[in-house]
Motif scaffolding. Structure first.
Motif, short mmCIF file in Angstrom:
data_model
loop_
_atom_site.label_atom_id
_atom_site.label_comp_id
_atom_site.label_asym_id
_atom_site.label_seq_id
_atom_site.Cartn_x
_atom_site.Cartn_y
_atom_site.Cartn_z
N CYS A 49 0.91 -1.19 -0.10
CA CYS A 49 -0.01 -0.02 -0.04
C CYS A 49 0.81 1.30 -0.03
N PRO A 50 0.19 2.46 -0.51
CA PRO A 50 0.98 3.48 -0.09
C PRO A 50 1.70 4.10 0.91
N ASP A 51 2.77 4.75 1.24
CA ASP A 51 3.23 4.97 2.34
C ASP A 51 2.39 6.36 2.87
N TYR A 52 1.10 6.23 3.37
CA TYR A 52 0.18 7.31 3.80
C TYR A 52 -0.01 6.99 5.25
N SER A 53 -0.66 8.07 5.90
CA SER A 53 -1.24 8.10 7.29
C SER A 53 -2.54 7.91 7.32
N PHE A 54 -3.14 6.73 7.46
CA PHE A 54 -4.41 6.43 7.33
C PHE A 54 -5.25 6.94 8.43
N ARG A 55 -6.19 7.76 8.37
CA ARG A 55 -6.78 8.48 9.40
C ARG A 55 -8.06 7.66 10.00
N LYS A 56 -8.99 7.48 9.25
CA LYS A 56 -10.48 6.81 9.63
C LYS A 56 -11.20 6.79 8.45
N PHE A 57 -12.23 5.79 8.77
CA PHE A 57 -13.52 5.86 7.87
C PHE A 57 -14.33 6.93 8.27
N THR A 58 -15.25 7.48 7.38
CA THR A 58 -16.13 8.19 7.70
C THR A 58 -17.50 7.29 8.33
N ASP A 59 -18.34 7.77 9.02
CA ASP A 59 -19.34 7.09 10.06
C ASP A 59 -20.47 6.49 9.04
N ASP A 60 -20.59 7.05 7.72
CA ASP A 60 -21.43 6.32 6.89
C ASP A 60 -20.70 5.29 5.99
N GLY A 61 -19.47 5.01 6.20
CA GLY A 61 -18.51 4.01 5.54
C GLY A 61 -18.30 4.27 4.08
N LYS A 62 -18.53 5.54 3.44
CA LYS A 62 -18.44 5.77 1.98
C LYS A 62 -16.98 6.07 1.69
N TYR A 63 -16.15 6.59 2.80
CA TYR A 63 -14.67 7.02 2.56
C TYR A 63 -14.05 6.61 3.38
#
Length: 491
Positions: A49-63
């Motif tokens: 995977c890309p070397d990014y800092s993954f923050r969170k899923f949105t609460d509706d699960g879309k993003y």
């Protein structure tokens, strides 16, 4: 109905659903019991995977929201489900090599630059407005502890040259509006300094002791509708100037502080009904501590306050009055917190998933955790202060995933939690055990590599659970080493 949806077989549960109906108002809770059988059953360790800092899923699960390592860019993904075909029965085969890639699970929608050369995105700050799919992000310049003396600023509070909040439409990455604060200090860590409720955002300036209330319009603009601090009503400043009483220097206490002192004075006055003893009571309870009350500042308590005087105030924005005041050791406040937890952690009315986060009033299993914490406390007062240190609650800090539902699964909260925080890495898999069948481990989450037990010192883990898919990311971070991302999903 006692055995409703209690079969251990998913197909049997689906079959039973055709003939049995849950009680009125219990449909969602009943359907969530399906997650006993819909669990992440397979793990891809160290996914490409890309070397990014993954923050969170949105609460509706879309993003899925992520940031670049240089804290300059915002990257947004849309979750997709892994699909592949086999000539024979797929369950007996390993995944194809090209399936074990990050882009097999997530499709990148866009990458946009938010921060300028001397600014950085605060990766701990992100608030989501579900009804419009807007995201609120923050950037800031470096923090300075040698802040200049400025009228209205609190001495000793650090300063940040510029803090900017961006409102982004997550569907296409359009920056709709921005709001900047200069030479100020707002606590951006874990979104502590801001709270989003419906279309209102409250941002707390610690340096100037001011609460800025912004409204997010349907058009995507940020409009300041109220400022609470030096003045409480919109026309307070105009009133003072028109009467020749404009505040100069420290001639006047801030309006919010005036309201607080007035409340304490009236409360102390009413405590003693005897007119002859009332003056002495005021001297002892109010005037003796007057300077302590004047020196109080608005602050989010994140550390032990055993040696410090700390209070929680309830303020009515419409009447500009202090409604109640509690010390951080108040048994009364703790009782309200215990029985009306959901009111301290208000969720949007239109949120389909946040309403089902486990709490003391809505789950018979949550009090067990409170009793465990209480039994380890050295005294009742110390227990109350520890629990009150989490107030006011951080906005959108808990995952609504059903795998954190205490009525379905048990897990060790010291190792894993619905609360959005990094935790120390453990050498062993984290077990999710069925509440209905206490001896049955439904699934395990193992952060890090698949090479068995390893040295976990200096390693931190975080987990990102999708709000309703059997999909999760476990992220292990180690100083000076690449991040290890594992994908846990139902195969």
């Amino acid at each position: 109905m006692v055995g409703f949806f209690r079969s251990g077989n998913l197909a049997s549960r689906v079959f039973d659903r055709q003939f049995l109906s849950p009680r009125p108002g219990a449909t969602v809770n009943t359907v969530r019991q399906f997650y006993e059988n819909l669990v992440p059953s397979y793990t891809i360790y160290g996914i490409d995977c890309p070397d990014y800092s993954f923050r969170k899923f949105t609460d509706d699960g879309k993003y899925l929201v992520a940031f670049s390592r240089n804290h300059q860019d915002l990257i947004v993904y849309r979750p997709i489900w892994l699909t592949f075909s086999c000539h024979e029965e797929c369950d007996s085969h390993d995944l194809p090599a090209n399936a074990e890639r990050f882009d097999s699970f997530f499709k990148q929608l866009y990458s946009i630059s938010l921060a300028s050369s001397n600014e950085y995105i605060c990766e701990d700050f992100f608030l989501y407005m579900e009804c419009h799919q807007y995201g609120l992000f923050a950037t800031s310049t470096a923090r300075s502890n040698e802040s200049s003396v400025t009228e209205g600023a609190i001495h000793g509070v650090p300063s940040i040259e510029k803090i900017t909040f961006y409102l982004v439409r997550l569907e296409d990455g359009a920056i709709l509006d921005e709001k900047a604060f200069c030479n100020d200090f707002i606590n951006l860590a874990h979104s502590i300094g801001a709270y989003l409720y419906e279309d209102l955002v409250c941002i707390v300036s610690l340096r100037y002791q001011t609460i800025h209330v912004l409204q997010i319009r349907d058009s995507g603009s940020l409009v300041e509708v109220r400022r609470i601090g030096a003045f409480c009503r919109e026309d307070d400043e105009l009133f003072l100037y028109s009467h020749g009483q404009a505040a100069q220097g420290s001639s006047f206490l801030p309006g919010i502080k005036q309201r607080l002192l007035s409340f304490i004075f009236r409360k102390t006055w009413n405590e003693e009904p005897d007119q002859a003893l009332r003056v002495q009571h005021l001297k002892k309870k109010f005037y003796f501590h007057f300077q302590d009350y004047v020196d109080l500042i608005i602050w989010k308590v994140t550390r032990s306050t055993d040696q410090n005087l700390a209070f929680f105030a309830v303020y009515n924005m419409e009447t500009t009055e202090i409604v109640s005041l509690y010390q951080n050791s108040s048994e009364e406040l703790y009782s309200l917190f215990e029985h009306y937890y959901d009111h301290f952690h208000a969720n949007p009315q239109n949120s389909l998933h946040e309403k089902f986060i486990s709490s003391n009033p809505n789950s018979v299993h949550a009090p067990d955790q409170l009793r465990t914490i209480k039994s380890k406390a050295s005294s009742p007062s110390q227990f109350v202060k520890k629990m009150m240190a989490s107030l006011p609650y951080t906005c959108q800090s808990q995952s609504p995933s059903p795998y954190f539902d205490l009525s379905i699964f048990r897990y060790d909260e010291k190792l894993f939690s619905a609360i959005d925080r990094h935790r120390h890495c453990t050498e062993y898999p984290i077990k999710f055990i069925s509440v209905r069948q206490p001896n049955v481990v439904k699934f395990k989450i193992k952060p890090g590599s698949d090479s068995g037990a390893s040295d976990s010192r200096g390693k931190r883990i975080s987990s990102l659970f999708h709000p309703f898919f059997p999909l999760a990311l476990s992220i292990q971070q180690t100083n000076m080493q690449p991040t290890v991302v594992n994908v846990h999903f139902r195969r």
